[in-house]
Enzyme design. Structure first.
Site, PDB file in Angstrom:
ATOM      1  N   LEU A 135      14.508  71.374  30.405  1.00 47.79           N
ATOM      2  CA  LEU A 135      15.202  71.959  29.262  1.00 47.79           C
ATOM      3  C   LEU A 135      14.676  71.384  27.954  1.00 47.79           C
ATOM      4  O   LEU A 135      14.330  72.113  27.027  1.00 47.79           O
ATOM      5  CB  LEU A 135      16.717  71.709  29.374  1.00 47.79           C
ATOM      6  CG  LEU A 135      17.585  72.168  28.197  1.00 47.79           C
ATOM      7  CD1 LEU A 135      17.536  73.688  28.060  1.00 47.79           C
ATOM      8  CD2 LEU A 135      19.019  71.689  28.367  1.00 47.79           C
ATOM      9  N   GLU A 373      20.990  63.700  29.490  1.00 49.86           N
ATOM     10  CA  GLU A 373      21.910  64.807  29.805  1.00 49.86           C
ATOM     11  C   GLU A 373      23.033  64.929  28.778  1.00 49.86           C
ATOM     12  O   GLU A 373      24.185  65.196  29.119  1.00 49.86           O
ATOM     13  CB  GLU A 373      22.454  64.675  31.236  1.00 49.86           C
ATOM     14  CG  GLU A 373      21.368  64.878  32.275  1.00 49.86           C
ATOM     15  CD  GLU A 373      21.901  65.093  33.668  1.00 49.86           C
ATOM     16  OE1 GLU A 373      22.943  65.749  33.818  1.00 49.86           O
ATOM     17  OE2 GLU A 373      21.259  64.610  34.607  1.00 49.86           O
TER      18      GLU A 373
END
Length: 390
Positions: A135, A373
């Site tokens: 990502l 994260e």
């Protein structure tokens, strides 16, 4: 067992016989296969693929994957136990176990078709293949909608161009779930998720990061140069990638919270043992209030962090909304991890600053938990949004 004031939601955190067996299995494995090599791997930044193959043989690389796809078919409470027990010994190995299970494998499990699940999950669940998840980019960390990596449909193939940064297993991973821009920049419906297998022409690894901590968990760039992937590798529908990624990260926050908890427990247990053994002024340093109060604070915060994690895991198991709870667990546990590791170094004194004792590594490893994260600041944004939206 903790019961909430709301009678509609009751939490039972009693430990099952199955969980006890899993804890013992993972603890024994970590003591035998990980602890003897922790500093060796850390110093060399060696990613021990062979260890993950062994973990796969025990079913620990497909903890949440149903048995029909070759996994263990356990729930999130067991998953938390696995990560905690590994991270108590080595945060790096715990991080890689978490990333493999909750990100790459978890994304395919949640959003893949039956054909896609049967194609990739059996290899991931057994660690025949190591998984990666892409990502983040160099200029788009928390601002994921600004990503530059694109995928253009040409006939029956997507042509991917761009690069992903800070990717766990970006070099050694055999398969990656990659978020790409298929629409306009900044549009949450302009991102899609595509699976890319290692060996695909145009897919390569770039720079490996030289990190402060978590050094045995590989972190590299993934580069895509006119990388052609069959359109059948698209997960879900075009434009659903960002929504999928956010749901994956909800579960991923539980795994990073568990990773944080494991590091905190490892540092705390080392500090307790040392405080009992180390004598100054004719008595164990644990008998001094300045030390015992540190241990009391650490123990209390660890208990609180675990309750938040168990609550989020319980909600996840039951398929209930848990965005707020997982963000709270990740935020609190990661900060507790840093505080416990810091205090452990302090309790060890000068020895805590050397590589001859384990707490300096817990200290270095813990910091990533407040960043990866979703930073602590991002978690606060998520929590605030959730509590104010009504």
């Amino acid at each position: 067992m903790l019961e909430t004031m709301d009678s509609s939601v009751g939490y039972n955190f009693s430990i099952s016989e199955n969980q006890e067996m899993i804890r013992k299995m993972v603890k024994d494995f970590a003591e035998k296969n990980i602890r003897p090599h922790v500093m060796e791997w850390d110093e060399a930044q060696h990613f021990p693929v062979e260890v993950f193959k062994k973990l796969g043989g025990l079913g620990l690389m497909g903890v949440l994957v149903p048995e029909i796809y070759g996994g263990s078919g356990f729930g999130y409470q067991e998953y938390v136990d696995v990560i905690v027990e590994v991270a108590k010994v080595c945060g790096s190995i715990g991080l890689s176990v978490a990333a493999h299970n909750s990100l790459c494998t978890g994304h395919i499990l949640a959003f893949g078709t039956e054909e896609q699940k049967h194609r990739w999950l059996p290899k991931l669940a057994t660690a025949e293949w190591i998984g990666a998840w892409g990502l983040t980019e160099a200029n788009t960390g928390s601002d994921a909608l600004g990503m530059m990596t694109t995928a253009r449909l040409e006939g029956d193939e997507y042509v991917i161009n761009g690069a992903k940064n800070w990717i766990t297993h970006g070099k050694s991973g055999d398969v990656a779930v990659v978020m790409v821009r298929t629409g306009d920049k900044g549009d949450s419906k302009g991102i899609s998720a595509i699976v890319v297998e290692r060996g695909t022409p145009g897919f390569s690894a770039g720079k490996k990061e030289n990190k402060l901590g978590m050094r045995a968990s590989e972190t590299t760039e993934m580069i895509f140069d006119n990388c052609r992937v069959p359109k059948e590798n698209l997960l879900g529908k075009v434009g659903e990638g960002f929504k999928q990624a956010m749901k994956v990260l909800d579960g991923g926050r539980i795994s990073i919270a568990a990773l944080s908890l494991g590091i905190a427990k490892g540092a705390y247990e080392a500090a307790v043992a040392y405080a009992k053994e180390r004598h100054q002024f004719g008595q164990p340093i644990a008998s001094f209030q300045g030390i015992s109060f540190k241990l009391a604070d650490m123990a209390t915060e660890i208990e609180a962090a675990e309750l938040l994690i168990r609550q989020a895991a319980d909600l996840k198991n039951r398929g209930l909304p848990m965005t707020k709870e997982s963000a709270m667990a990740k935020y609190f546990a990661s900060e507790v991890s840093v505080r416990c590791a810091t205090e452990s170094v302090q309790i060890f004194g000068g020895y805590g600053y050397t590589k001859d004792f384990p707490v300096e590594k817990f200290y270095r490893d813990s910091k990533l938990c407040t960043i990866g994260e979703g930073t602590s600041e991002i978690q606060k944004i998520v929590i605030a949004r959730e509590i104010l939206k009504d």
